[in-house]
Design a protein around this motif. Sequence first.
Motif, PDB file in Angstrom:
ATOM      1  N   PHE A 173      -3.729   7.906  -8.422  1.00 34.12           N
ATOM      2  CA  PHE A 173      -5.663   7.279  -8.024  1.00 34.12           C
ATOM      3  C   PHE A 173      -5.536   6.399  -9.285  1.00 34.12           C
ATOM      4  CE2 PHE A 173      -9.804   6.411  -9.091  1.00 34.12           C
ATOM      5  CZ  PHE A 173     -10.358   5.803  -8.114  1.00 34.12           C
ATOM      6  N   ILE A 174      -5.461   6.229 -10.779  1.00 40.80           N
ATOM      7  CA  ILE A 174      -5.803   5.481 -11.402  1.00 40.80           C
ATOM      8  C   ILE A 174      -5.242   3.914 -11.928  1.00 40.80           C
ATOM      9  CG2 ILE A 174      -5.764   5.012 -14.248  1.00 40.80           C
ATOM     10  CD1 ILE A 174      -7.946   6.414 -13.350  1.00 40.80           C
ATOM     11  N   GLN A 175      -3.708   4.298 -11.515  1.00 39.57           N
ATOM     12  CA  GLN A 175      -1.941   3.737 -10.984  1.00 39.57           C
ATOM     13  C   GLN A 175      -2.449   2.692  -9.755  1.00 39.57           C
ATOM     14  OE1 GLN A 175      -1.314   6.556 -11.327  1.00 39.57           O
ATOM     15  NE2 GLN A 175      -0.543   6.795 -13.661  1.00 39.57           N
ATOM     16  N   THR A 176      -2.789   3.247  -8.860  1.00 36.56           N
ATOM     17  CA  THR A 176      -3.464   2.500  -7.507  1.00 36.56           C
ATOM     18  C   THR A 176      -4.411   1.507  -8.188  1.00 36.56           C
ATOM     19  OG1 THR A 176      -2.914   3.969  -6.306  1.00 36.56           O
ATOM     20  CG2 THR A 176      -3.341   2.511  -5.176  1.00 36.56           C
ATOM     21  N   LEU A 177      -5.604   2.135  -8.781  1.00 35.10           N
ATOM     22  CA  LEU A 177      -6.894   1.236  -9.406  1.00 35.10           C
ATOM     23  C   LEU A 177      -6.565  -0.267 -10.098  1.00 35.10           C
ATOM     24  CD1 LEU A 177     -10.201   1.437  -8.402  1.00 35.10           C
ATOM     25  CD2 LEU A 177     -10.284   2.355 -10.951  1.00 35.10           C
ATOM     26  N   GLY A 178      -5.061   0.156 -10.399  1.00 36.06           N
ATOM     27  CA  GLY A 178      -4.932  -0.758 -11.122  1.00 36.06           C
ATOM     28  C   GLY A 178      -4.060  -1.731 -10.973  1.00 36.06           C
ATOM     29  N   ALA A 179      -3.553  -0.996  -9.892  1.00 36.26           N
ATOM     30  CA  ALA A 179      -2.916  -2.826  -9.024  1.00 36.26           C
ATOM     31  C   ALA A 179      -3.463  -2.919  -8.275  1.00 36.26           C
ATOM     32  CB  ALA A 179      -2.050  -1.760  -8.476  1.00 36.26           C
ATOM     33  N   ARG A 186       1.003  -1.051   0.002  1.00 36.32           N
ATOM     34  CA  ARG A 186      -0.242   0.068   0.101  1.00 36.32           C
ATOM     35  C   ARG A 186       1.547   1.335   0.343  1.00 36.32           C
ATOM     36  NH1 ARG A 186      -5.126  -1.696  -1.367  1.00 36.32           N
ATOM     37  NH2 ARG A 186      -5.794  -3.410  -0.454  1.00 36.32           N
ATOM     38  N   LEU A 187       2.071   0.389   0.725  1.00 37.58           N
ATOM     39  CA  LEU A 187       2.918   2.370   0.625  1.00 37.58           C
ATOM     40  C   LEU A 187       3.774   2.569  -0.655  1.00 37.58           C
ATOM     41  CD1 LEU A 187       3.699   2.333   4.388  1.00 37.58           C
ATOM     42  CD2 LEU A 187       2.636   3.558   4.018  1.00 37.58           C
ATOM     43  N   THR A 188       3.898   1.708  -1.376  1.00 35.94           N
ATOM     44  CA  THR A 188       4.450   1.538  -2.257  1.00 35.94           C
ATOM     45  C   THR A 188       3.739   1.786  -3.237  1.00 35.94           C
ATOM     46  OG1 THR A 188       6.069  -0.311  -1.471  1.00 35.94           O
ATOM     47  CG2 THR A 188       5.495  -0.083  -3.807  1.00 35.94           C
ATOM     48  N   LEU A 189       2.383   1.745  -3.417  1.00 35.61           N
ATOM     49  CA  LEU A 189       1.573   2.521  -4.355  1.00 35.61           C
ATOM     50  C   LEU A 189       1.607   3.921  -4.124  1.00 35.61           C
ATOM     51  CD1 LEU A 189      -0.853  -0.370  -5.013  1.00 35.61           C
ATOM     52  CD2 LEU A 189       1.069  -0.047  -6.391  1.00 35.61           C
ATOM     53  N   PHE A 190       1.737   4.361  -3.256  1.00 38.48           N
ATOM     54  CA  PHE A 190       1.643   5.766  -3.527  1.00 38.48           C
ATOM     55  C   PHE A 190       2.898   6.649  -4.248  1.00 38.48           C
ATOM     56  CE2 PHE A 190      -0.117   5.524   0.656  1.00 38.48           C
ATOM     57  CZ  PHE A 190      -1.054   6.320   1.268  1.00 38.48           C
ATOM     58  N   ALA A 191       3.567   5.844  -4.356  1.00 37.72           N
ATOM     59  CA  ALA A 191       4.643   6.403  -6.210  1.00 37.72           C
ATOM     60  C   ALA A 191       4.070   5.357  -7.176  1.00 37.72           C
ATOM     61  CB  ALA A 191       6.141   6.187  -5.656  1.00 37.72           C
ATOM     62  N   SER A 192       3.173   4.969  -7.282  1.00 35.74           N
ATOM     63  CA  SER A 192       2.891   4.018  -8.344  1.00 35.74           C
ATOM     64  C   SER A 192       3.000   4.164  -9.830  1.00 35.74           C
ATOM     65  CB  SER A 192       1.739   3.531  -8.321  1.00 35.74           C
ATOM     66  OG  SER A 192       0.189   4.307  -8.068  1.00 35.74           O
ATOM     67  N   ARG A 193       2.801   6.177 -10.122  1.00 37.26           N
ATOM     68  CA  ARG A 193       3.191   6.834 -11.330  1.00 37.26           C
ATOM     69  C   ARG A 193       4.494   6.395 -11.474  1.00 37.26           C
ATOM     70  NH1 ARG A 193       1.296  12.796 -10.065  1.00 37.26           N
ATOM     71  NH2 ARG A 193       0.871  12.308 -13.033  1.00 37.26           N
ATOM     72  N   LYS A 194       5.300   5.869 -11.068  1.00 37.98           N
ATOM     73  CA  LYS A 194       6.651   5.552 -11.420  1.00 37.98           C
ATOM     74  C   LYS A 194       6.548   3.849 -11.678  1.00 37.98           C
ATOM     75  CE  LYS A 194       9.831   9.222  -9.190  1.00 37.98           C
ATOM     76  NZ  LYS A 194      10.520   9.227  -8.167  1.00 37.98           N
ATOM     77  N   PRO A 222       8.407   1.223 -11.561  1.00 36.22           N
ATOM     78  CA  PRO A 222       9.123   0.050 -10.719  1.00 36.22           C
ATOM     79  C   PRO A 222       7.981  -0.059  -9.154  1.00 36.22           C
ATOM     80  CG  PRO A 222      10.520   1.465 -11.648  1.00 36.22           C
ATOM     81  CD  PRO A 222       9.123   1.913 -11.865  1.00 36.22           C
ATOM     82  N   ALA A 223       7.818   1.385  -9.146  1.00 35.32           N
ATOM     83  CA  ALA A 223       7.381   1.060  -7.753  1.00 35.32           C
ATOM     84  C   ALA A 223       5.217   0.248  -8.136  1.00 35.32           C
ATOM     85  CB  ALA A 223       7.208   2.833  -7.397  1.00 35.32           C
ATOM     86  N   TRP A 224       5.226   0.626  -8.720  1.00 34.33           N
ATOM     87  CA  TRP A 224       3.861   0.139  -9.244  1.00 34.33           C
ATOM     88  C   TRP A 224       4.191  -2.026  -9.478  1.00 34.33           C
ATOM     89  CZ3 TRP A 224       1.631  -3.653 -12.466  1.00 34.33           C
ATOM     90  CH2 TRP A 224       0.359  -3.348 -13.053  1.00 34.33           C
ATOM     91  N   LEU A 225       5.461  -1.668 -10.341  1.00 31.06           N
ATOM     92  CA  LEU A 225       5.244  -3.541  -9.807  1.00 31.06           C
ATOM     93  C   LEU A 225       5.350  -4.465  -8.775  1.00 31.06           C
ATOM     94  CD1 LEU A 225       8.112  -3.431 -13.560  1.00 31.06           C
ATOM     95  CD2 LEU A 225       5.216  -4.568 -13.218  1.00 31.06           C
ATOM     96  N   ALA A 226       6.312  -3.518  -7.680  1.00 30.81           N
ATOM     97  CA  ALA A 226       6.870  -3.526  -6.734  1.00 30.81           C
ATOM     98  C   ALA A 226       5.960  -3.709  -5.975  1.00 30.81           C
ATOM     99  CB  ALA A 226       7.841  -2.898  -5.825  1.00 30.81           C
ATOM    100  N   GLY A 227       5.391  -2.336  -5.591  1.00 35.27           N
ATOM    101  CA  GLY A 227       3.439  -2.683  -5.042  1.00 35.27           C
ATOM    102  C   GLY A 227       2.774  -3.643  -5.532  1.00 35.27           C
ATOM    103  N   THR A 228       2.194  -3.780  -6.783  1.00 30.12           N
ATOM    104  CA  THR A 228       1.253  -5.116  -6.847  1.00 30.12           C
ATOM    105  C   THR A 228       2.019  -6.134  -6.374  1.00 30.12           C
ATOM    106  OG1 THR A 228       0.685  -3.217  -8.573  1.00 30.12           O
ATOM    107  CG2 THR A 228       0.498  -5.806  -9.111  1.00 30.12           C
ATOM    108  N   ALA A 229       3.108  -5.978  -6.985  1.00 32.04           N
ATOM    109  CA  ALA A 229       3.758  -8.126  -6.290  1.00 32.04           C
ATOM    110  C   ALA A 229       3.261  -7.982  -4.869  1.00 32.04           C
ATOM    111  CB  ALA A 229       4.727  -8.123  -7.108  1.00 32.04           C
ATOM    112  N   MET A 230       4.137  -7.037  -3.689  1.00 31.04           N
ATOM    113  CA  MET A 230       3.685  -7.142  -2.846  1.00 31.04           C
ATOM    114  C   MET A 230       2.702  -7.334  -2.195  1.00 31.04           C
ATOM    115  SD  MET A 230       6.541  -5.317  -0.588  1.00 31.04           S
ATOM    116  CE  MET A 230       6.304  -3.172  -1.731  1.00 31.04           C
ATOM    117  N   LEU A 231       1.408  -6.759  -3.203  1.00 29.74           N
ATOM    118  CA  LEU A 231      -0.452  -6.683  -2.370  1.00 29.74           C
ATOM    119  C   LEU A 231      -1.164  -7.980  -2.402  1.00 29.74           C
ATOM    120  CD1 LEU A 231      -2.821  -4.592  -1.411  1.00 29.74           C
ATOM    121  CD2 LEU A 231      -2.786  -3.733  -3.665  1.00 29.74           C
ATOM    122  N   ALA A 232      -0.276  -8.656  -4.160  1.00 33.81           N
ATOM    123  CA  ALA A 232      -1.146 -10.089  -4.768  1.00 33.81           C
ATOM    124  C   ALA A 232      -0.471 -10.698  -3.265  1.00 33.81           C
ATOM    125  CB  ALA A 232      -0.298  -9.618  -6.489  1.00 33.81           C
TER     126      ALA A 232
END
Length: 440
Positions: A229-235, A58-66, A68-78
Amino acid sequence: MAITDIKTFSHLNQADIDALCKKLDAIRRDIELSLDKRDANYILRAIRAQRMLELGGRLTLFASRKRPAWLAGTAMLALAKIIEMMELGHNISHGQWDWMNDPEIHSTSWEWDFVGTSAHWKRSHNHFHHTYTNVFGMDEDLSFVVMRMTRDEPWRPVHLFQPVSSLVVAAFFEWAISVHDWALERRFTHTSRQRQRLLSKPNREFAQKIARQLGKDFVFYPALTGPAFIQTLGANATALLLRNLWSFIVIMCGHFPDGAEKFTIEEFDNETRGEWYLRQLLGTANFEAGPVLAFMSGNLSYQIEHHLFPDLPSNRYAEIAVRVRALCDEYDLPYTSGSLTKQFFQALRTVHKLALPDGLLRRTVDDAPETRSELKFIGVSSQHATSDRLPADPVTGKRRGLRTALAKVKSIQSDSSGAHSRSSRGTKIRAVGKPKSCGW
């Protein structure tokens, strides 16, 4: 079709089954008496790990417009969602940790991160599925309602689409399970008149849980990340998809590869406790896994052990499996297991194969990998007509039973197929050679 006489199919008599029952009861008793702080620490560590992964994601996805952060945040959340569903939600709701008397992780209080309610799931899964495992006409998990997984179910034109519908079920597995559980809750706990009420208790509970889950994953947490918002929604959507696909694969591997037998209501009607154990053993399958893969599957890589002892802690299944395998060797029973890919592709083959009418399939309704019965042994084993076990091996003195009988059938079929193939080749050779000898 499905098995109507488990004693005949298993090549065990009642005395054998009673003895097997006592030995399985002994395994349960030994595990229950040995539960201690090590087991408690296991589940508490699992909960901490899951929560740290979710928080990190959840914290990593605050930077999910980048990216690498989107991939890392999505992986941890999954990963967090997979662990919560498989190792925590599923196993805690089975009562595996009730012995700790911790209200936070008790089966009566845990509400899992899932669109269906824990109460609906416990009634559908714990009661119906685990009581009536693979009994055609009683275990509605046998086909996930929309798929034909045994030839006992008559073929209908809609089954032609199940190679596609199975993909939809996999992608939306959470919803497929939840709707299934909700429907059973309405059917078995309310009269037809009560079910027609829009605000009936099951309807309210399901609607409230849907609102909570959709609001959390698709509104609240994405909104917290502001511009992302959109990137986090996708994650979040991607994490849920990955969780759904993985849980679908695990469940398919445990219930639908070759060797996971099906049973008739007639077999169930007069079932003893020992026969219940035997049905669980013959009706489920394992897949080979190391510690990490086992943990990520909620230890359902040991599906056989889970169905024998659904309320024993999952971290003990590897230990239990050693003893269950030894019993299978002692009674010459198959212990169905294989690699994850092998088990899944066997189940997937059944999905595609049974999309077709029976008339287009090669094997008989009593001798197919996904549907077989005691009738497959006609002409192969004297066990067809008696409940007495097969005689012991005259050389080694070892018990002979179902595993030996299955190997014998396979050998006969292989020899028959080879003879037919040789006959066909011989016919071709004579046909080709005849013109030379006759000068045509």
